[in-house]
Design a protein around this motif. Structure first.
Motif, PDB file in Angstrom:
ATOM      1  N   HIS A  73       0.814  -1.210   0.000  1.00 44.34           N
ATOM      2  CA  HIS A  73       0.000   0.000   0.000  1.00 44.34           C
ATOM      3  C   HIS A  73       0.845   1.257   0.000  1.00 44.34           C
ATOM      4  CE1 HIS A  73      -3.730  -2.237   1.629  1.00 44.34           C
ATOM      5  NE2 HIS A  73      -3.454  -2.504   0.392  1.00 44.34           N
ATOM      6  N   LYS A  74       2.011   1.162   0.664  1.00 46.41           N
ATOM      7  CA  LYS A  74       2.859   2.354   0.718  1.00 46.41           C
ATOM      8  C   LYS A  74       3.672   2.502  -0.563  1.00 46.41           C
ATOM      9  CE  LYS A  74       6.303   4.627   3.608  1.00 46.41           C
ATOM     10  NZ  LYS A  74       7.278   4.439   4.675  1.00 46.41           N
ATOM     11  N   HIS A  75       4.328   1.417  -0.975  1.00 45.91           N
ATOM     12  CA  HIS A  75       5.225   1.525  -2.122  1.00 45.91           C
ATOM     13  C   HIS A  75       4.671   0.894  -3.398  1.00 45.91           C
ATOM     14  CE1 HIS A  75       8.444   2.005   1.062  1.00 45.91           C
ATOM     15  NE2 HIS A  75       8.552   3.071   0.314  1.00 45.91           N
ATOM     16  N   GLY A  76       3.921  -0.174  -3.249  1.00 45.23           N
ATOM     17  CA  GLY A  76       3.587  -0.979  -4.426  1.00 45.23           C
ATOM     18  C   GLY A  76       2.558  -0.352  -5.337  1.00 45.23           C
ATOM     19  N   LEU A  77       1.582   0.326  -4.760  1.00 39.94           N
ATOM     20  CA  LEU A  77       0.469   0.803  -5.559  1.00 39.94           C
ATOM     21  C   LEU A  77       0.144   2.248  -5.223  1.00 39.94           C
ATOM     22  CD1 LEU A  77      -1.976  -2.191  -5.046  1.00 39.94           C
ATOM     23  CD2 LEU A  77      -0.827  -1.645  -7.180  1.00 39.94           C
ATOM     24  N   VAL A  78      -0.368   2.957  -6.218  1.00 38.77           N
ATOM     25  CA  VAL A  78      -1.028   4.227  -5.937  1.00 38.77           C
ATOM     26  C   VAL A  78      -2.501   3.866  -5.808  1.00 38.77           C
ATOM     27  CG1 VAL A  78      -1.498   6.555  -6.742  1.00 38.77           C
ATOM     28  CG2 VAL A  78       0.681   5.481  -7.275  1.00 38.77           C
ATOM     29  N   LEU A  79      -2.983   3.835  -4.568  1.00 35.62           N
ATOM     30  CA  LEU A  79      -4.308   3.261  -4.334  1.00 35.62           C
ATOM     31  C   LEU A  79      -5.417   4.033  -5.019  1.00 35.62           C
ATOM     32  CD1 LEU A  79      -4.021   2.193  -0.613  1.00 35.62           C
ATOM     33  CD2 LEU A  79      -4.074   0.733  -2.609  1.00 35.62           C
ATOM     34  N   ASP A  80      -5.207   5.343  -5.233  1.00 28.76           N
ATOM     35  CA  ASP A  80      -6.260   6.131  -5.870  1.00 28.76           C
ATOM     36  C   ASP A  80      -6.104   6.201  -7.383  1.00 28.76           C
ATOM     37  OD1 ASP A  80      -7.696   6.696  -3.564  1.00 28.76           O
ATOM     38  OD2 ASP A  80      -6.273   8.243  -2.996  1.00 28.76           O
ATOM     39  N   PHE A  81      -5.226   5.378  -7.922  1.00 28.79           N
ATOM     40  CA  PHE A  81      -5.117   5.258  -9.373  1.00 28.79           C
ATOM     41  C   PHE A  81      -5.868   3.997  -9.802  1.00 28.79           C
ATOM     42  CE2 PHE A  81      -1.142   7.686 -11.010  1.00 28.79           C
ATOM     43  CZ  PHE A  81      -1.676   8.864 -10.552  1.00 28.79           C
ATOM     44  N   TYR A  91       0.617  12.648 -15.380  1.00 30.29           N
ATOM     45  CA  TYR A  91       0.572  11.342 -14.723  1.00 30.29           C
ATOM     46  C   TYR A  91       1.554  11.307 -13.552  1.00 30.29           C
ATOM     47  CZ  TYR A  91       1.132   6.283 -14.220  1.00 30.29           C
ATOM     48  OH  TYR A  91       1.206   5.011 -13.717  1.00 30.29           O
ATOM     49  N   GLN A  92       2.761  11.817 -13.803  1.00 31.27           N
ATOM     50  CA  GLN A  92       3.784  11.851 -12.743  1.00 31.27           C
ATOM     51  C   GLN A  92       3.343  12.709 -11.572  1.00 31.27           C
ATOM     52  OE1 GLN A  92       7.946  12.699 -13.672  1.00 31.27           O
ATOM     53  NE2 GLN A  92       7.430  12.326 -15.786  1.00 31.27           N
ATOM     54  N   LEU A  93       2.832  13.916 -11.912  1.00 34.26           N
ATOM     55  CA  LEU A  93       2.423  14.838 -10.845  1.00 34.26           C
ATOM     56  C   LEU A  93       1.335  14.201  -9.999  1.00 34.26           C
ATOM     57  CD1 LEU A  93       2.295  18.349 -12.573  1.00 34.26           C
ATOM     58  CD2 LEU A  93       4.157  17.274 -11.336  1.00 34.26           C
ATOM     59  N   LYS A  94       0.367  13.573 -10.671  1.00 36.00           N
ATOM     60  CA  LYS A  94      -0.738  12.971  -9.924  1.00 36.00           C
ATOM     61  C   LYS A  94      -0.249  11.789  -9.098  1.00 36.00           C
ATOM     62  CE  LYS A  94      -3.539  12.746 -13.479  1.00 36.00           C
ATOM     63  NZ  LYS A  94      -4.687  12.364 -14.302  1.00 36.00           N
ATOM     64  N   ALA A  95       0.694  11.024  -9.655  1.00 39.83           N
ATOM     65  CA  ALA A  95       1.233   9.884  -8.899  1.00 39.83           C
ATOM     66  C   ALA A  95       1.926  10.374  -7.634  1.00 39.83           C
ATOM     67  CB  ALA A  95       2.199   9.078  -9.763  1.00 39.83           C
ATOM     68  N   CYS A  96       2.722  11.441  -7.768  1.00 42.14           N
ATOM     69  CA  CYS A  96       3.387  12.008  -6.591  1.00 42.14           C
ATOM     70  C   CYS A  96       2.365  12.495  -5.582  1.00 42.14           C
ATOM     71  CB  CYS A  96       4.283  13.178  -6.980  1.00 42.14           C
ATOM     72  SG  CYS A  96       5.775  12.663  -7.808  1.00 42.14           S
ATOM     73  N   GLY A  97       1.286  13.099  -6.101  1.00 41.94           N
ATOM     74  CA  GLY A  97       0.274  13.636  -5.202  1.00 41.94           C
ATOM     75  C   GLY A  97      -0.485  12.540  -4.487  1.00 41.94           C
ATOM     76  N   ALA A  98      -0.790  11.461  -5.211  1.00 41.43           N
ATOM     77  CA  ALA A  98      -1.620  10.405  -4.618  1.00 41.43           C
ATOM     78  C   ALA A  98      -0.805   9.518  -3.690  1.00 41.43           C
ATOM     79  CB  ALA A  98      -2.269   9.570  -5.722  1.00 41.43           C
ATOM     80  N   ASN A  99       0.454   9.267  -4.006  1.00 43.52           N
ATOM     81  CA  ASN A  99       1.279   8.427  -3.136  1.00 43.52           C
ATOM     82  C   ASN A  99       2.752   8.684  -3.453  1.00 43.52           C
ATOM     83  OD1 ASN A  99       2.659   6.477  -1.738  1.00 43.52           O
ATOM     84  ND2 ASN A  99       1.254   4.819  -2.260  1.00 43.52           N
ATOM     85  N   ARG A 100       3.334   9.573  -2.666  1.00 42.87           N
ATOM     86  CA  ARG A 100       4.706   9.995  -2.917  1.00 42.87           C
ATOM     87  C   ARG A 100       5.671   8.814  -2.825  1.00 42.87           C
ATOM     88  NH1 ARG A 100       7.847  14.673   0.586  1.00 42.87           N
ATOM     89  NH2 ARG A 100       9.821  14.460  -0.503  1.00 42.87           N
TER      90      ARG A 100
END
Lengths: 431, 418
Positions: free
Chosen positions: A261-269, B280-289
């Motif tokens: 959850h922390k590293h593997g996935l962006v949960l809101d993607f 995509y990168q910006l949103k990825a950083c925002g959603a889970n750094r």
């Protein structure tokens, strides 16, 4: 209740931790003497050996667990709940815990033992109730059942408990680590102290050890999430010690992270967005900075199909809404499909049910047979013994032993994990 | 797979939630107007009714007829002014929305707005239009403003990325530094309006034509009227955003091409966020750094880049507003920060950080301002009532998620009933 992660105050003494929240006071003063007497009595009666004046931060994990048990006994509880109590223990400590639990039951206490480790359940319990996906499946007497039947109840179909694999055919070296040092998160000391090892093509090398002995930091150092403070890492002869994460991944490391959850996935993607987390900048998924949505969708559909990732709405499912097993399947699909020479798998089966574990173990063996080098970091002894071709045991940031799973026993492994035994690897290397 | 009905779509639900927020805000405003009206003998229930009508439809108010009743109809000046005032709100709204998408709360929009204003005013009033064509000066001024804003925004970005200093704190600091620095810079500049003696606290409008002349060996700045015997050394100013024909549609208003530029920028930001690898990168950083870093995305670079872009957007708002040529900058700002900067936050909230939604929510906010103006013009009410409405809407925007869930539950409840 004994929690999976202990609820102790590190800077308090054992005694203070035990009486915390149930202190007897007179005029606002804590009555430590009376409490000490009661705790000493309890520990003698149940054979729970603890040092009452030591600070919790200085005692072993096994003793911390005994403190947790004493905490419950001190409150005169009749029902004791153990939530996955063996995850942090060495095999020897597990045996000890089992004996304590049996003793407690004999004394008339009721114990609720929550675990997914079948052999422990078979050993210690009288009755077993199985839950699957939040539903009650059934209760059986331990005497009348077998591990196979239990796993069938847990998963819903037959499960192969032992991984079926041919002997390893190691080829040339893929990963070479020389005298690696990685600083701990707190920057007080090195968490990894001069580790050297090699992983060759077509073998599964397992890093075993009790949680917190530098395995996570070693992985961070290898994957680039943490800077190495010394040493050298080579992939296929290319030095990547100071390379950024993207470069390492291009050089050939795929990484199934410890914390999905922390590293593997962006949960809101969405699922498809997660599939291209590392590869979105490759020409197959973008043109002049514009994302090729059609190609990503096709790629994602293929991964879902091939790796049997199940989700509510396919490619556009939010990662957050997927089950843990399928989230892990998605990560494994992404990492394996990148087809890189080294697979770094950290606790790939943590928190998953027996069926999912079987599936993942098969995939890891398949990777090995395809000629990939696999470095597996695991806390589960069964996994270590079953899956690996070579075992490296880490203790306090060092590799203290290299074992062959075919020639060693769980007990011997436990001695290395606890730091009671060590090989002098340097001498061996020069000899 | 069952096809989703219109109301079950996440997007629809978001828009509905925003509309609920607006509706409740309007209701709350109406209730306050009613209370004030009933407790004030000069207003009474009739006055309150007029007030409520103006709050809801002030945009269409055209005045009062002979009998003293309010008249409504298409008011080109109000419409045009609404669009004109929406420009800075769109830009600061985009600035905040972009930050939010990348997981950064850009509360530094006021400072970036000021930095952009100052840089663009300097360029537009200093570069001699006798040498460089005015349209080019306008473009240079806009770009200079955006550059200044980008640099200003990058400061909290750098602090966040490399020293892990909370961007909210750093932004608030840079806001006040900007306010005082801009005041000081204008204080020592020669751009203070000295031609119109009463406007001592103001900078020239960019449309003002300034001639640097030499009379008897003494150099001075005069307006368009050059005294006899003076030798013109250079001509500055006279820079204004092109009207692009909008003034003929919305006659009597201040509107100009700035609104089209703002909408264009909103579309560009929308495309960047939804269609490009950068977005995509910006949103990825925002959603889970952490996951972004694990995947090899340079999270630090993205934080700085996001803040710089957000700064450039907020600054463009300031530049477009003052380059219009019909607004004057009051340079004694050291005691307050421009409201346009902070208003970007409710604009972005109401639009749920959607760049295209920002255009609509900004226009809505500026419509409320027009309504407030009409309220003061036509009744005894104070325009600040619209601020109350905005405040209620902002509060509800924060509860947007709850409202969304609530709408979802309503739908579910209905489905079960069937």
């Amino acid at each position: 209740m004994v929690h999976q992660h202990f609820k102790l105050i590190e800077v308090f003494t054992v005694l203070d931790n035990i009486i915390l929240g149930a202190e007897d006071t007179k005029l606002g003063f804590v009555q430590r003497k009376a409490a000490r007497k009661k705790v000493e009595e309890l520990s003698k009666r149940y054979g729970l050996n603890v040092d009452l004046d030591a600070k919790v931060e200085n005692i072993t994990v096994g003793m911390q667990q005994r403190v947790e048990i004493l905490k419950m006994l001190y409150r005169d509880n009749e029902i004791l709940i153990f939530d996955e109590p063996t995850a942090v223990l060495t095999p020897q400590e597990i045996v000890e815990l089992m004996q304590i639990m049996k003793g407690l039951a004999k004394e008339g206490k009721s114990i609720l033992f929550i675990s997914h480790k079948l052999n422990e359940i078979m050993e210690v319990s009288d009755r077993v109730s199985v839950l699957r996906k939040g539903k009650y499946i059934g209760t059986v007497n331990t005497q009348d059942t077998t591990a196979a039947e239990l796993s069938r109840m847990m998963v819903g179909h037959d499960v192969q408990l032992v991984v079926d694999k041919a002997p390893a055919q190691p080829g040339e070296t893929v990963l070479k680590v020389t005298d690696l040092h990685v600083a701990s998160r707190l920057y007080k000391h090195d968490a990894v102290k001069g580790v050297s090892f090699e992983v060759r093509k077509g073998e599964i090398v397992c890093i075993a050890g009790i949680d917190g002995n530098g395995q996570s930091e070693l992985v961070f150092g290898l994957s680039g999430l943490e800077k190495c403070s010394g040493g050298k890492i080579e992939i296929n002869g290319v030095d990547i010690t100071h390379a950024p994460i993207r470069k390492r991944s291009e050089a050939g490391i795929s990484h199934i992270p410890e914390d999905r959850h922390k590293h593997g996935l962006v949960l809101d993607f969405t699922l498809e967005q997660n599939f291209v987390l590392q590869t979105f900048e490759q020409p197959r998924f973008q043109h002049m900075g514009f994302i090729k949505f059609g190609d990503i969708r096709k790629y994602s559909e293929r991964l879902i199909e091939e790796y049997d990732v199940r989700s509510g709405q396919g490619s556009i499912t939010m990662a957050r809404s997927m089950s843990g097993g399928n989230q892990q399947k998605a990560i494994i699909a992404r990492e394996i499909d990148r087809d890189l020479p080294l697979l770094l798998a950290v606790q790939p089966t943590r928190g998953l049910d027996v069926g999912a574990i079987e599936n993942i173990h098969r995939q890891i063996v398949a990777q090995r047979d395809e000629g990939k080098a696999v470095l597996l970091v695991s806390l589960e002894l069964d996994e270590v013994m079953n899956l690996s071709d070579r075992i490296l045991v880490m203790y306090e940031g060092e590799i203290v032993g290299e074992l062959d799973p075919k020639q060693t026993t769980v007990e011997e492994l436990g001695l290395y994990m606890a730091g009671a035994k060590r090989q002098d690897r340097k001498k061996e290397a020069s000899a | 797979m069952k096809k989703e009905s219109f109301f079950d779509k996440a997007g629809t639900r978001s828009v509905l939630a925003s509309l609920v927020a607006i509706l409740v805000g309007m209701l709350a405003g109406s209730v306050i107007i009613l209370i004030v009206g009933l407790t004030n003998s000069s207003l009474g229930i009739k006055g309150a009714w007029e007030g409520i009508r103006l709050v809801v439809a002030g945009l269409f108010a055209t005045g009062r007829d002979a009998a003293g009743g309010l008249t409504f109809g298409f008011n080109s000046a109000s419409f045009g002014n609404m669009l004109f005032r929406a420009v800075p709100l769109i830009m600061t709204g985009l600035s905040v929305a972009l930050g939010n998408k990348a997981g950064l709360f850009n509360i530094g929009a006021p400072g970036q707005y000021l930095a952009g204003t100052a840089a663009s005013l300097f360029v537009s009033l200093s570069v001699p239009t006798s040498v460089v064509p005015a349209w080019l000066v306008w473009l240079m001024a806009l770009l200079a403003g955006m550059m200044a804003g980008a640099c200003w925004g990058a400061i909290p970005g750098l602090l966040k990325a490399y020293l892990n200093i909370n961007e909210v704190l750093a932004c608030i600091m840079t806001n006040w530094i900007a306010a005082n620095a801009v005041t000081w810079v204008f204080d020592v500049s020669n751009l203070k309006n000295v031609l119109e003696g009463t406007k001592s606290g103001y900078i020239y409008k960019t449309s003002t034509v300034l001639n640097d002349v030499v009379i008897d060996g003494v150099r001075s700045t005069v307006g368009a009227n050059i005294p006899e015997g003076a030798q013109v050394v250079a001509t500055r100013g006279g820079v204004a955003t092109a009207k692009m024909g909008l003034d003929s549609i919305f006659s009597g208003s201040q509107v100009n091409g700035g609104i089209l530029v703002a909408i264009l920028i909103a579309i560009v930001i929308y495309i960047i966020l939804s269609r490009t690898t950068l977005g995509y990168q910006l949103k990825a950083c925002g959603a889970n750094r952490y996951a972004a870093r694990y995947a090899g995305i340079q999270d630090k670079r993205n934080i700085v880049l996001t803040m710089a872009l957000a700064g450039a957007l907020a600054a463009a708002g300031g530049a477009l507003y003052y380059l219009s040529g019909n607004t004057e900058f009051f340079w004694n700002t050291y005691q307050s920060l421009p409201a346009e900067g902070f208003n970007g936050i409710p604009v972005a909230l109401l639009a749920i950080n959607n760049p295209l939604g920002v255009v609509f929510s900004a226009v809505f906010m500026s419509m409320l301002q027009i309504c407030g103006q009409k309220l003061t013009e036509l009744t005894a009410y104070n325009e600040y009532i619209t601020n109350v409405i905005i405040a209620v809407i902002v509060y509800l925007s924060a509860f947007m998620l709850v409202i969304k869930m609530w709408i979802g539950k309503l739908r579910k409840g209905k489905a079960v009933d069937k």
